[in-house]
Design a protein around this motif. Structure first.
Motif, short mmCIF file in Angstrom:
data_model
loop_
_atom_site.label_atom_id
_atom_site.label_comp_id
_atom_site.label_asym_id
_atom_site.label_seq_id
_atom_site.Cartn_x
_atom_site.Cartn_y
_atom_site.Cartn_z
N LEU A 7 34.75 49.55 36.64
CA LEU A 7 34.24 48.30 36.06
C LEU A 7 32.77 48.08 36.44
O LEU A 7 31.99 47.54 35.65
CB LEU A 7 35.09 47.12 36.52
N TRP A 39 34.45 42.49 34.19
CA TRP A 39 35.80 41.94 34.32
C TRP A 39 36.43 41.62 32.96
O TRP A 39 37.66 41.64 32.82
CB TRP A 39 35.77 40.68 35.19
N LEU A 85 43.71 40.17 42.81
CA LEU A 85 42.65 41.00 42.26
C LEU A 85 41.78 41.53 43.39
O LEU A 85 41.85 41.06 44.53
CB LEU A 85 41.81 40.22 41.25
N LEU A 89 35.23 35.05 38.86
CA LEU A 89 36.57 35.62 38.78
C LEU A 89 37.64 34.53 38.68
O LEU A 89 38.61 34.67 37.93
CB LEU A 89 36.82 36.49 40.01
#
Length: 433
Positions: free
Chosen positions: A31, A186, A207, A246
């Protein structure tokens, strides 16, 4: 359509031990690469195989996205990828073949590829990235997809075939200011698949993040194919900003900070504690640390205040003789003290334990078992000593290595050199512990 299709080679379903545990995390390193390439103006797609069942699935992703290049980019923040498991190597070979049959160039970044470059070329790879990969992959994509930038021969950190010869270019300098990196991409993650897997097994959704790269310590069994002894840290401000992002897009119940060592830089943990509380950004988390570091700067109290729920310690052994042979740099007394203080602060403790290090005797094993009984960690992870290429330990036992030099999966537990006891003994000791 996407110019670049990023994937990786760690299939949870090919690793029975980890499949039973069912703690899947998105491929964080992959990522990061996607975020970096996108910031450079490339269109990227992700084929995440963590929860996939077959290598063949990549064929559908290639048909859907029509990439010019497929990049098999392993997550170097997941310790399982550093183990160079043979089942994952086979998966990389299979996906390479599928991509090549569909006319794609294939670039590979992994510890295993760096250690076995010629084998990956024999299985169809066009390029192997050696060292820290984001800048290298961007320069390579400039060359392949834009016909611009540096000639292939001048791109640092790259290996490729020229005729029948393997060419390795000069090493690339490690990035120092990690705050300049774009956040991981993400938005490419299918969060609901991960959320469902976690909720069904554990009742919460976790996560992964990292705050650092590298480790400055000298444990002689630890492989450092990318960073060596270099250690760089993101600022607490940058980390907290990503936590806010996030939480907004995925709303995890928990975070695993996958750093080799969390908060080593002096004053980092106390500043992190201050910021997550000032910004109401705290998410319950677990992290990895060292017993000696935990005893400094009131770190345990700051970890608790910042939301830490579990700290994993690389305890390794209850024998000081074994710790010294490993060049661990910690003491058994520090393990006891750190564990006691963590429990006093209502933080769970995990121990990483390692059996079978050369010279370990039955008395050393008994000392480790006594440490476990007396410290009562809440969780334990057990392995037998695993020689990874590039380590001092590997060089020490290289002459004794058998034909098998990599585990098939993380539950293999084969002792690949001549140990004090038989492999069956260590498997029984694993279960007994």
């Amino acid at each position: 359509m996407a110019q670049i299709l990023l994937t990786h080679s760690y299939f949870l379903h090919f690793d029975p031990k980890e499949l039973r545990a069912m703690m899947p995390y998105p491929p964080l390193g992959t990522l990061y690469a996607a975020g970096y390439l996108r910031a450079a103006g490339f269109s990227v797609a992700l084929h995440d195989v963590m929860l996939a069942h077959h290598e063949d699935d990549i064929a559908e992703a290639i048909t859907r996205h029509h990439p010019g290049v497929v990049v098999i980019y392993d997550d170097q923040f997941n310790y399982l990828t550093k183990m160079c498991l043979t089942r994952m190597r086979e998966a990389a070979f299979a996906m390479t073949k599928i991509a090549k049959l569909r006319g794609c160039k294939v670039a590979i970044f992994s510890s295993d590829a760096s250690d076995h470059i010629e084998e990956y070329f024999r299985h169809g790879a066009d390029y192997v990235i050696c060292g820290e990969a984001e800048e290298t992959i961007q320069h390579l994509m400039d060359n392949l997809l834009r016909n611009s930038g540096s000639p292939i021969e001048s791109i640092q950190g790259l290996a490729f075939m020229k005729g029948h010869e393997v060419v390795r270019t000069a090493p690339r300098k490690i990035l120092e200011n990690l705050d300049l990196l774009p956040f991981p991409a993400w938005d490419l993650v299918e969060f609901e698949r991960y959320r469902q897997a976690w909720k069904q097994k554990h009742g919460y959704f976790s996560l992964n993040m990292v705050t650092t790269r590298g480790c400055p310590f000298h444990c002689n069994w630890c492989a450092k194919p990318i960073y060596g002894q270099v250690y760089h840290s993101r600022s607490p401000e940058n980390v907290v900003e990503e936590m806010m992002v996030l939480r907004e897009i995925a709303n995890p119940d928990h975070v695993w900070f996958a750093d080799d060592i969390f908060g080593l830089k002096p004053g980092w943990i106390s500043r992190f504690d201050e910021l997550v509380n000032a910004r109401n950004a705290a998410i319950p988390f677990k992290c990895l640390s060292r017993a000696d570091l935990l005893l400094k700067e009131d770190n345990i109290r700051h970890l608790r205040n910042a939301g830490c729920r579990t700290v994993w310690i690389g305890a390794e052994s209850g024998s000081q003789k074994v710790l010294d042979a490993m060049e661990k740099g910690t003491t058994v007394e520090q393990i006891y003290e750190a564990t006691s203080l963590l429990h006093q602060n209502n933080i769970r403790v995990g121990f990483f334990l390692q059996y079978g290090y050369p010279g370990e005797t039955r008395d050393d094993i008994e000392r480790t078992l006594r440490m476990v009984r007396e410290c009562m960690p809440d969780e334990i992870g057990i392995s037998v000593s695993y020689p990874l290429p590039g380590t001092t330990f590997f060089e020490t036992v290289k002459a004794e290595l058998k034909q098998k030099q990599n585990w098939i999966d993380s539950g293999d537990l084969a002792l690949m050199f001549r140990g004090t006891y038989t492999p069956d003994f260590y498997r029984l000791l694993h279960r007994f512990t």
